[in-house]
Each structure stands twice: as C-alpha cells, then as structure tokens.
Scaffold this motif. Structure first.
Motif, PDB file in Angstrom:
ATOM      1  N   LYS A 155       0.801  -1.228   0.000  1.00 29.32           N
ATOM      2  CA  LYS A 155       0.000   0.000   0.000  1.00 29.32           C
ATOM      3  C   LYS A 155       0.832   1.276   0.000  1.00 29.32           C
ATOM      4  O   LYS A 155       0.312   2.367   0.176  1.00 29.32           O
ATOM      5  N   VAL A 156       2.156   1.139  -0.204  1.00 27.54           N
ATOM      6  CA  VAL A 156       3.036   2.301  -0.254  1.00 27.54           C
ATOM      7  C   VAL A 156       3.232   2.732  -1.704  1.00 27.54           C
ATOM      8  O   VAL A 156       3.493   1.897  -2.575  1.00 27.54           O
ATOM      9  N   LYS A 157       3.103   4.029  -1.966  1.00 27.44           N
ATOM     10  CA  LYS A 157       3.345   4.594  -3.298  1.00 27.44           C
ATOM     11  C   LYS A 157       4.490   5.592  -3.185  1.00 27.44           C
ATOM     12  O   LYS A 157       4.355   6.628  -2.532  1.00 27.44           O
ATOM     13  N   SER A 158       5.619   5.257  -3.789  1.00 25.85           N
ATOM     14  CA  SER A 158       6.802   6.112  -3.722  1.00 25.85           C
ATOM     15  C   SER A 158       6.558   7.434  -4.439  1.00 25.85           C
ATOM     16  O   SER A 158       5.742   7.508  -5.355  1.00 25.85           O
ATOM     17  N   ASP A 190       4.849  13.786  -2.170  1.00 29.75           N
ATOM     18  CA  ASP A 190       5.046  13.053  -0.922  1.00 29.75           C
ATOM     19  C   ASP A 190       4.771  11.565  -1.107  1.00 29.75           C
ATOM     20  O   ASP A 190       3.929  11.164  -1.915  1.00 29.75           O
ATOM     21  N   GLU A 191       5.503  10.746  -0.339  1.00 28.18           N
ATOM     22  CA  GLU A 191       5.204   9.318  -0.316  1.00 28.18           C
ATOM     23  C   GLU A 191       3.813   9.106   0.297  1.00 28.18           C
ATOM     24  O   GLU A 191       3.436   9.790   1.258  1.00 28.18           O
ATOM     25  N   LYS A 192       3.053   8.160  -0.267  1.00 31.54           N
ATOM     26  CA  LYS A 192       1.695   7.906   0.211  1.00 31.54           C
ATOM     27  C   LYS A 192       1.548   6.474   0.710  1.00 31.54           C
ATOM     28  O   LYS A 192       2.205   5.557   0.211  1.00 31.54           O
ATOM     29  N   HIS A 196      -2.976   8.074   1.132  1.00 32.46           N
ATOM     30  CA  HIS A 196      -2.822   9.254   1.985  1.00 32.46           C
ATOM     31  C   HIS A 196      -1.344   9.543   2.212  1.00 32.46           C
ATOM     32  O   HIS A 196      -0.508   8.649   2.209  1.00 32.46           O
ATOM     33  N   LYS A 197      -1.040  10.826   2.437  1.00 31.47           N
ATOM     34  CA  LYS A 197       0.350  11.225   2.657  1.00 31.47           C
ATOM     35  C   LYS A 197       0.935  10.483   3.846  1.00 31.47           C
ATOM     36  O   LYS A 197       0.363  10.468   4.935  1.00 31.47           O
ATOM     37  N   HIS A 198       2.097   9.882   3.608  1.00 31.66           N
ATOM     38  CA  HIS A 198       2.731   9.050   4.619  1.00 31.66           C
ATOM     39  C   HIS A 198       4.017   9.697   5.129  1.00 31.66           C
ATOM     40  O   HIS A 198       4.234   9.780   6.334  1.00 31.66           O
ATOM     41  N   VAL A 199       4.858  10.155   4.211  1.00 32.31           N
ATOM     42  CA  VAL A 199       6.111  10.826   4.546  1.00 32.31           C
ATOM     43  C   VAL A 199       6.224  12.070   3.667  1.00 32.31           C
ATOM     44  O   VAL A 199       5.981  12.008   2.464  1.00 32.31           O
ATOM     45  N   GLU A 200       6.586  13.199   4.258  1.00 30.15           N
ATOM     46  CA  GLU A 200       6.736  14.438   3.495  1.00 30.15           C
ATOM     47  C   GLU A 200       8.080  14.413   2.768  1.00 30.15           C
ATOM     48  O   GLU A 200       9.143  14.459   3.391  1.00 30.15           O
ATOM     49  N   THR A 201       8.032  14.331   1.444  1.00 25.44           N
ATOM     50  CA  THR A 201       9.259  14.218   0.648  1.00 25.44           C
ATOM     51  C   THR A 201       9.337  15.249  -0.475  1.00 25.44           C
ATOM     52  O   THR A 201      10.368  15.361  -1.134  1.00 25.44           O
ATOM     53  N   SER A 202       8.276  15.982  -0.725  1.00 19.90           N
ATOM     54  CA  SER A 202       8.231  16.911  -1.853  1.00 19.90           C
ATOM     55  C   SER A 202       9.360  17.935  -1.780  1.00 19.90           C
ATOM     56  O   SER A 202       9.565  18.596  -0.755  1.00 19.90           O
ATOM     57  N   GLY A 203      10.122  18.026  -2.881  1.00 15.28           N
ATOM     58  CA  GLY A 203      11.206  18.996  -2.961  1.00 15.28           C
ATOM     59  C   GLY A 203      12.556  18.495  -2.491  1.00 15.28           C
ATOM     60  O   GLY A 203      13.565  19.200  -2.645  1.00 15.28           O
ATOM     61  N   LEU A 237      18.462  12.567   2.278  1.00 13.85           N
ATOM     62  CA  LEU A 237      19.285  11.480   2.806  1.00 13.85           C
ATOM     63  C   LEU A 237      18.581  10.762   3.964  1.00 13.85           C
ATOM     64  O   LEU A 237      18.678   9.538   4.088  1.00 13.85           O
ATOM     65  N   ILE A 238      17.865  11.506   4.793  1.00 13.66           N
ATOM     66  CA  ILE A 238      17.128  10.869   5.887  1.00 13.66           C
ATOM     67  C   ILE A 238      16.017   9.992   5.329  1.00 13.66           C
ATOM     68  O   ILE A 238      15.790   8.874   5.791  1.00 13.66           O
ATOM     69  N   TYR A 239      15.337  10.465   4.265  1.00 14.46           N
ATOM     70  CA  TYR A 239      14.241   9.677   3.693  1.00 14.46           C
ATOM     71  C   TYR A 239      14.752   8.386   3.059  1.00 14.46           C
ATOM     72  O   TYR A 239      14.208   7.306   3.287  1.00 14.46           O
ATOM     73  N   VAL A 240      15.816   8.470   2.262  1.00 17.32           N
ATOM     74  CA  VAL A 240      16.270   7.271   1.554  1.00 17.32           C
ATOM     75  C   VAL A 240      17.217   6.409   2.374  1.00 17.32           C
ATOM     76  O   VAL A 240      17.425   5.238   2.050  1.00 17.32           O
TER      77      VAL A 240
END
Length: 258
Positions: A155-158, A190-192, A196-203, A237-240
């Motif tokens: 259920k994760v969408k990168s 953002d990752e969903k 729904h938004k799961h992790v804020e990654t935009s930008g 870097l924290i996200y990946v």
C-alpha cells in the motif's frame, strides 16, 4: 530505524538514471551485453548487487533493453540481514528521433523478493528524453526523465522523481575512455500509504556525482570501472537512508558488443 536504513541503502543504489546509455542508439542489428557488480557502502550497511544487462537494435533507431538484478550479499554492522535474492526486472525501449535526440520508456516489474524490494512492489515507469552531441575530442550525453510507480501490496506509493543527468566522455585514447558525470534526483511529491500522505518528501534533492573509465580489450570485449558518491540535502538522505550519511558505490562491469 534499522529497517529504514537497510531499505534506504537499497534505494540509494538505484537512484542513478536507469537507461542503458544516454548516447545515440547503436546501428541496426547491433547489441551489447553486460555483467555488472555494484558494491554499496552506506554507514554500517554493505551490499553487493549483480546485474545482467543487455540491449539490442532490431530495426534502425529502436533499442530494446533488459536488466535483471540479483543481491547475493546484504550485511548490517558485519552481520547478514538476510535481505538477499532476486530484485525487480526492468524492460525498456529507446528510439532515436534525430541524431542528437532520443526518447525512452522503462518499465520495472515487481518480480523481486518482497523483503528486498519493499516498498517497490508495484510497477515502476521511467520515461523521458535525451540529448547528445559529439564534439570530436569530447562527447556530451544528457538525460531528463520522470519516474513513477503504482501502489503495491504494501500500500506504499513512492514519490514521483525527476531525474536529470549529464555526462562528459573525453576522447583521449583508443584503449581507455574516461567519463564523468552527475545525476540529480528531485522528489516531486510526498510518499503515500493507502492513498494518503505518509512521509513528506516533496522537494527533497539527491545528487550523485560519478567518475569512471571504459577499458577496451579488443573490438568485442571491454570492462568498466566506476565510482559513485550519493549526496543530497539532509531531508533527502534521511528519507532514503534513515540518516544523513553519504553512500559510496563501486561498480565494475564486463561488456561484450555484437
């Protein structure tokens, strides 16, 4: 956190552009096969990826591409994390529109082992265009592509990613051909999770400079050596990777043209 670090190390290894080459499509009925080994170091995690890659030009200006990766070694802090096995299969096509411009589409299929490819167990798509120019003493190859994926069983969408790449290949020797370049990855949304938004990654932005060389054995066989450094802003870097540590990828490949 450990799980995220291991996942992130796998993602860092796949952030570079996915196409076989961003220089012009070879002549009709020509092709190339590669056996590639990538040794990845990210903080306390170390892994080895092996890939079989091939391309063939069945008709003029159309290149078909295949990549089949496998991870035989995955270790964290000196111990096996048991995240080894087959990774996702990629099939692609590239069309040379004019001598300097090409368009491409890669499709990645969720054929790999779940514990290795998480959260990439949906279909992945990477498409875009390339511009290249040969100046005689120097060749320039560039690529701009957009990657996106479908939601898988987890259920994760990168996030969608814009990839920009530029490479310079100086013509210094008929035997040794050095090259150097840089790839930039920009996360566009953002990752969903389950829509729904799961992790804020935009930008968030990652930058992967690399340097390598192709060494010719004869007209058919050659091998490549390449070093890639995984950099980026702290949020990327924290996200990946689960932390702000940089990654290092050492790549070697044996190539055969036909």
């Amino acid at each position: 956190m450990l799980k995220k670090i291991i996942i992130g190390a796998a993602l860092l290894a796949s952030t570079s552009f996915a196409t076989f080459s961003n220089f012009p499509v070879p002549a009709e009925k020509r092709g190339e096969a590669k056996l590639v080994a990538d040794f990845i170091i990210h903080d306390k995690w170390k892994g080895l990826d092996l890939s079989a890659k091939a391309r063939f030009v069945p008709v003029q200006n159309l290149e078909l591409y295949l990549s089949l990766p496998f991870r035989p070694i995955s270790r964290y802090d000196g111990e096996s994390d048991k995240k080894t096995g087959m990774k996702n299969l990629t099939l692609g096509a590239r069309y040379q529109i004019i001598p300097t411009v090409a368009a491409f589409l890669d499709v990645t299929f969720p054929t790999g082992k779940d514990r290795i490819i998480y959260p990439d167990d949906g279909f992945g798509f990477y498409f875009g265009g390339q511009y290249s120019q040969d100046f005689g003493s120097l060749a320039l190859g560039t690529e701009a592509g957009l990657s996106m994926s479908t939601q898988g069983d987890d259920k994760v969408k990168s996030p969608m990613t814009l990839t920009l790449n530029a490479e310079l290949d100086p013509n210094v020797s008929p035997v040794i051909s050095p090259y150097f370049g840089v790839t930039m990855n920009i996360l566009l949304n953002d990752e969903k999770y389950d829509g729904h938004k799961h992790v804020e990654t935009s930008g968030d932005i990652g930058v992967d400079p690399y340097v390598g060389a192709n060494i010719k054995i004869n007209q058919t066989f050659s091998f490549d050596l390449c070093v890639t450094l995984g950099l980026g802003d702290d949020d990327y870097l924290i996200y990946v990777g689960g932390n702000t540590k940089k990654s290092l990828t050492l790549e070697a490949s044996f190539n055969a043209t036909f």
